[in-house]
Design an enzyme around this catalytic site. Structure first.
Site, mmCIF file in Angstrom:
data_model
loop_
_atom_site.group_PDB
_atom_site.id
_atom_site.type_symbol
_atom_site.label_atom_id
_atom_site.label_comp_id
_atom_site.label_asym_id
_atom_site.label_seq_id
_atom_site.Cartn_x
_atom_site.Cartn_y
_atom_site.Cartn_z
ATOM 1 N N ALA A 60 -4.587 37.819 86.723
ATOM 2 C CA ALA A 60 -5.415 37.292 87.820
ATOM 3 C C ALA A 60 -6.194 38.422 88.491
ATOM 4 O O ALA A 60 -5.801 39.588 88.409
ATOM 5 C CB ALA A 60 -4.515 36.605 88.836
ATOM 6 N N GLY A 101 -1.253 36.603 84.348
ATOM 7 C CA GLY A 101 -2.122 35.496 83.952
ATOM 8 C C GLY A 101 -2.692 35.682 82.556
ATOM 9 O O GLY A 101 -2.974 34.693 81.860
ATOM 10 N N GLU A 104 -0.070 34.438 80.352
ATOM 11 C CA GLU A 104 0.029 32.978 80.532
ATOM 12 C C GLU A 104 -1.103 32.265 79.786
ATOM 13 O O GLU A 104 -0.909 31.186 79.232
ATOM 14 C CB GLU A 104 -0.008 32.629 82.023
ATOM 15 N N GLU A 124 4.559 39.485 87.995
ATOM 16 C CA GLU A 124 4.278 38.889 89.304
ATOM 17 C C GLU A 124 5.353 39.194 90.341
ATOM 18 O O GLU A 124 5.063 39.359 91.523
ATOM 19 C CB GLU A 124 4.109 37.370 89.170
#
Ligand code: NAI
Length: 705
Positions: A60, A101, A104, A124
């Protein structure tokens, strides 16, 4: 940001947004657009997602955590859903690292191929968060619950081989071969074999290796290391949903849980530190154009506790090191300790014998300053005595080549005075390591009045090479870290005279999250060490006869702490015990100084230790000794055991409100009578900012630099 290509019947989406292919709003939009284009193109049978950068994707865009853009459509969970629900085969080609991310996103693809050197992780938790874009639902389905739990709770990456073993990736490509070509071949193979689409909604988590108490056992296992932290429990709860809830419901619950977690002080604290680390490398007067001096050889003066630790850090980073001592005996002792360190590392399996040999053969010892003529950087770590440092720096000035950087590891002495012992003050800088120097991450870089910008920049590069976090500070007594420590330690000790017990003080501080209580810290660091520091500045503290009175008395009794088996506590092996003698000493000292002993609340202990610490930080900012409040926070988190999840003393102050700190300071100033008047004077900057909502960061005077 994205290159799109059609090769035969395969669409290739190549991310190319330096530096890390962050998944900000523009990238998310672009990914969705290109995905649609590939879906709508009848010619396309499979879609490969890859990267043109040296890494796949860093995850992210953390800047969006602050702006809230993170949740703008398409959100990251939405993008990953779109990949997962694509009616065509999707394949992720993972090079370098796929983090957070980024990983992911690959989990939303049907298949994954990785380069052998690739690393994959979900870090995270290190930001007080959890992988809220479906990582906790998809990873257990793809790689199994134990692997998922391990990655999510540790935040540490795994290798491509480990990913292959757990099923996280389907194929690993040997180094050297072209990843994109291999991914294309793999895609064609999948098309030819009519390989199925793999949607996580259709996959159940394999529970054959886990027992019914699995999550409870995990909670118990991590409890001691995660006291007070919110994110680990949220991670576990989310992983638990992967077996208790339908996939789509669990994904929706994750989005909500992530949003909630992002609003917690702990996430704010850890995100603050993340940005603070990057900001700390921006130094007024040092720019992109500032040159960096070349460093290959380092000399260390003094082979004591710090000198050896510093030498090890340099050897581990591949520098050649020359150690200089004042006697053959001291040199032999120091080098012997260095040999023992490497033997221990081999014994513990941390490094192999050949690596140990390599490090040991890169160090040499000498008693002769003329052997330091070639050193690019000299780090002095002799006794903390200005007269001795003077002799050392005069010698260095005589023998070192022009352009050599001359650094001192002093913790309290005036760096400008030390620079003044040479005819090249621009080359002199403070490099304040923390003990054990080969382990502790903090490096306080002390910028003298005349230190050259290129010297600062070079030491920042050096700091990173020796795997430290360099934070630049100005010259004052104790610099930033030890100066803030002083009032914190003073209050911890004083409270013992007023009636608190040793354990009460320590327990309140560890309960707050400090790695150790201050009384135990003092026993570990050596009561003799802090005594000597006080000796050198008795004038500054003589107005308070109770100042560290108990520590001075312990010193007089030869109770130096752990090293003598007795300090504030007494030690049986490693076990710490209460000593009634010390309680009696506290009572006697209280009587001598007319201090009335009373029951002291835990809250008072916490406030009395923390508020003056914060106040000192504010004073330091006002004096321009630190450039940013985040710098003070990094120093305390990385050098003094302040809990990262509280973000450092000044971030914590921001969270509880500067007005609360000011009110507290004023309260104790009155309540503690003469003592309060002496030590609880609020810093002018604290008074100025409290109540008007300004954050410490927003008001830092930078005029002096
Ligand atoms: P130490 O007493 O363990 O070692 C000092 C070494 O310097 C001794 O081996 C001594 O023989 C040698 N030495 C003394 N005068 C010398 C000279 N003229 N030429 C060459 N060698 C000489 O002391 P330690 O703890 O390693 O401290 C060294 C410096 O590091 C001090 O300035 C101290 O304030 C600073 N420091 C210490 C920390 C700690 O936790 N011990 C933490 C951060 C800084």
């Amino acid at each position: 940001m994205i290159h799109y290509q059609i090769i035969d019947d395969v669409a290739v989406i190549i991310m190319n947004s330096a530096p890390v292919n962050a998944l900000g709003l523009a990238m998310r939009r672009s990914l969705i657009d290109h995905l649609k284009r590939a879906i709508d193109d009848d010619q396309v049978k499979a879609i490969v997602i890859a990267s043109d950068l040296p890494l796949f994707c860093g995850g992210a865009d953390i800047k969006e955590f602050k702006t809230g853009q993170l949740f703008d459509t398409p959100s990251l969970p939405g993008v990953i859903d779109a990949f997962e629900n694509t009616p065509k085969l999707t394949l992720a080609a993972i090079n370098g690292t796929a983090m957070g991310g980024g990983l992911e996103l690959t989990l939303g693809c049907d298949y994954r191929i990785a380069q052998a050197s690739a690393k994959m992780g979900l870090p995270e938790i290190k930001l007080g968060l959890f992988p809220g874009a479906g990582g906790t639902q998809r990873l257990p389905r793809i790689a199994g619950l134990p692997q998922a739990l391990d990655m999510v709770l540790s935040g540490n990456p795994i290798s491509a081989q480990q990913a292959l073993d757990s099923g996280l990736v389907d194929r690993v490509l040997n180094e050297g071969a072209g990843l994109l070509g291999a991914a294309m071949d793999y895609a064609r193979e999948l098309i030819a074999n009519n390989a199925p689409l793999r949607n996580c909604a259709d996959i159940a988590v394999d529970q054959s290796e886990t027992n019914p108490d699995y999550f409870e056992q995990t909670r118990n296992k991590i409890a001691p290391k995660t006291v007070g932290q919110v994110a680990p429990e949220i991670c576990i709860q989310s992983l638990q949903r992967s077996i208790t809830m339908p996939f789509a419901d669990a994904l929706a619950a994750d989005v909500k849980a992530f949003d909630d977690l992002l609003q917690t002080p702990q996430a704010r604290a850890l995100i603050h530190l993340f940005f603070a680390e990057r900001e700390a490398q921006k130094i007024p007067g040092v720019s992109r154009d500032t040159p960096v001096r070349e460093l290959t050889s380092v000399a260390v003066i003094g082979a004591g506790t710090m000198g050896i630790g510093i030498a090890i850090a340099c050897l581990d980073a591949g520098f050649k090191v020359t150690m200089l001592e004042m006697s053959a005996e001291a040199l032999d002792r120091g080098l012997g300790n260095l040999q023992k360190h490497y033997a221990r590392m081999v014994e513990k399996g941390r490094i192999d014998e050949s690596r140990a040999q390599q490090c040991k053969s890169a160090v040499s010892g000498t008693l002769d300053y003329t052997d330091l003529g070639d050193a690019d950087l000299v780090i002095e770590a002799v006794f903390e005595d200005l007269a001795i440092k003077k002799v050392v720096f005069e010698q260095l000035d005589r023998v070192c080549k022009p352009g050599a950087i001359l650094a001192s590891n002093t913790s309290t002495l005036d760096l400008n005075a030390i620079a003044g012992f040479t005819n090249r003050p621009a080359d002199v800088i403070g490099l304040h390591f923390f003990s054990p120097a080969n382990i502790m991450r903090l490096l306080e870089v002390v910028r003298g009045e005349k230190t050259g910008a290129d010297v600062i920049k070079t030491t920042l590069v050096f700091g990173k090479r020796v795997r430290k976090l360099p934070v630049v500070v100005g010259v004052c007594y104790g610099f930033v870290g030890n100066r803030m420590l002083e009032p914190y330690f003073r209050e911890g000790s004083r409270l013992l005279l007023e009636g608190a017990s040793l354990e009460q003080v320590d327990n309140v501080l560890t309960g707050f999250g400090m790695a150790m209580g201050i009384i135990s810290v003092s026993d570990l660091a050596g009561i003799d060490v802090s005594y000597r520091v006080r000796e050198s500045r008795r004038n500054a503290i003589s107005h308070d006869p109770t100042y560290q009175a108990i520590q001075d008395r312990l010193f007089e009794l030869g109770r130096y702490g752990q090293k003598t088996g007795r300090g504030s506590y007494f030690y049986e092996g490693r076990e710490k015990k209460n000593d009634p003698e010390v309680i009696t000493l506290c009572e006697q000292l209280a009587a001598e100084h007319g201090i009335e002993r009373r029951q002291i609340s835990d809250q008072e202990i916490l406030e009395r230790c923390l508020y003056p610490l914060i106040n000192e930080g504010m004073q330091i900012l006002d004096e321009d000794i630190a450039y940013r409040s985040g710098d003070c926070d990094l120093i305390w988190v990385n050098g003094y055991g302040f809990p990262a999840w509280r973000g450092g003393p000044l971030q914590y102050a921001d969270e509880i409100g500067l007005d609360t700190v000011l009110t507290g300071m004023n309260h104790y100033r009155k309540a503690l009578g003469e003592y309060g008047e002496m030590w609880f004077k609020p810093a002018p900057l604290l008074e100025k900012l409290a109540g008007n909502g300004t954050k410490p960061d927003e008001c830092i005077p930078r005029s002096n630099h």
